[in-house]
Write an enzyme that holds these catalytic residues in place. Sequence first.
Site, PDB file in Angstrom:
ATOM      1  CD  GLU A   3      -1.478  -2.451   1.569  1.00  0.00           C
ATOM      2  OE1 GLU A   3      -0.308  -2.557   2.005  1.00  0.00           O
ATOM      3  OE2 GLU A   3      -2.230  -3.432   1.436  1.00  0.00           O
ATOM      4  CG  HIS A  63      -9.826  -7.260   5.998  1.00  0.00           C
ATOM      5  ND1 HIS A  63      -8.964  -8.058   6.709  1.00  0.00           N
ATOM      6  CD2 HIS A  63      -9.511  -7.457   4.695  1.00  0.00           C
ATOM      7  CE1 HIS A  63      -8.175  -8.730   5.867  1.00  0.00           C
ATOM      8  NE2 HIS A  63      -8.478  -8.374   4.644  1.00  0.00           N
TER       9      HIS A  63
END
Lengths: 323, 334
Positions: free
Chosen positions: A54, A123
């Site tokens: 990321e 998540h």
Amino acid sequence: MTTMTVNDAISAALAEEMRRDPTVLIFGEGVATKRRDLLEEFGAARVRNTPLAEGIIAGTAAGAAATGLRPVIDLLFAPFLCYAMDEIVNSAGKLRYLSGGQFQFPMVVLAMTGAGWGVGAQHNHNNESWFVHSPGLKIVMPSTPADFKGLMKTAIRDDNPVLVFADIALGYTPGEVPEDAEAIPLGKAALRREGTDVTLVSYAKTVGTCLQAADALAADGIDAEVIDLRSLKPLDEAAILRSVAKTGRLVVVHEASRLCGVGAEVAALVAEKAFASLRAPVLRLTGPDAPAPASFPLEQAFVPQPDAVVAAVQSLMLDVVAA
Amino acid sequence: MTAFLSPDPAVLDPAPLDPAPLDPVAALERMMLIRAYEETLIDLHGRGRAAGTCTAVGQEAPAVGVVSALTADDLILTNHRSAGHLLARGADPGRMLAEVMGKRDGYCGGKSGSLHISAKELGVVLTSTIVGGELALATGVGLSRTMLKQPGIVACFFGDGAACEGRFHESLNLAAVWNLPILYVCENNQWQAFVHRQETMAADGIAGQAAALGVASAVVDGNDPLAVHDAARTAIAAIRRTAKPFLLEAKTYRLRGHFEPDDQSYVDKAELVHWRGRDPIPRLRDRLERDGRLTAADAARIEARVRATMEAATAFADASPYPGADALTTDVYA
């Protein structure tokens, strides 16, 4: 009108903006795998898979944005933004300012979050307020397919970094989207239901919660107004203040935890600028100061439910500030 | 001396070099200007007129050697020791000093200070004071060069400290996978803030990691601007020919502390003496004098020119006004 899901609305906005502007591209984890239509139409240079990294995805977006492209990146889940915090907060958010306006960072960061999929706290973490607190960033968190499409289009055209948070539970929710949907301006709330007795301010999936609560309250003769913020920064202060001036009561509802959340900002805004209008204390209904659990009943308990909103409003109707 | 390590033997092919070879006397003068600029900053800080700063005294050779191998189309991302890269690129020392002093005529209107100077007109996209930030953004700048069919490459300067960040791996990996035209320049100055590289790395250098990521690399004497320049030209030619990134490791040494003022009490004295003996400025000057390419009078003329430049720069920065209070919230958003 066309009926489409939130996920399809995001793809539709991307396709329209990529047709309109050749500098728009999208990359991220599985983007080219999942958005096959975009890959076929725009090719592998503009629709790219990336490594599961990321930080470099966001850094690449910032560098590309500073030098002529309009990247959209999909970082999948909001907690993954932690790996990209430096690039989003320290680079994309600050470097326009630190450069004295020489460089700009027109980029969009997509991330999902919220209860509904039982994926647990790594998540699912509604961390949108972290970014509201960071200068140079704009944040949207829509609740309908039409808004996702319109706000995505605006986000892509905006010359600032914009984070678009998508509630997991809304991803496959269908809704009407006008064929010729125009870009929706950032910073404009949507009045979802007009009412005179209490203002319910929310965003993302808890807008639906508030609308359900408003229907239940109507049966009790209580007329609730529901405001969908859509955009968390810029925040439509005028819409909030206008409504509270009318109703005199405010309940802010969101899934993110309470401390320093968006609800705290809305409550403080009303305290500072509409105190005289208030006929009862401001209430916040939020998720707890806890990681999001995976277990379905616990995950549901994390999120404010319609009956809790109803109870909160009923308590306010009794709690009248002495004249 | 340059040793090339490459996963791709084709990269070893000789290539036409561009631009022209570095004029060693010009290189000496540029290094002297960089040194004088940083010494001026240290002096101004000592007198309370500028904030403390991170210098790169002793590291002038990679700055001059690499930047002189770039063309006007190429873009630069650098780190908190960026003064040399900016000055080698032709930055106005007066505007740089003004920036460090927080003045309106600085490159960033005084909002950057020394640690984040960018200069669009010079193609300097970023000075990142987040160690490794330049590595994270370089791939995007390389991507825009490719997507927009721009001729330039990207030069990304970082240190051995940044090479210990995960972003080093992420950046080189993505650049290799996407064929991005990036010259990664690791100025291995042996120091990571207050910690010696030998405490933080088992490997003896950085370049050895490149091959595993599919990136060609070379190691060069980072205290010799001419060697650095030749290595950079060869690396850039390889980037243009192969459309792949390249890592150039320049072995050098930070002769002063991490952040001025710094007494360097933590530095091994013998090591410091060893590297002072390899200071790139007297080293090149002695060589040029030995070779008959520089006379004492030439050297004195250069010194006088550098001194005059810094006096004018300081006067310019002194005269520049501070930004108005209204600048506090400008340029946050477009």
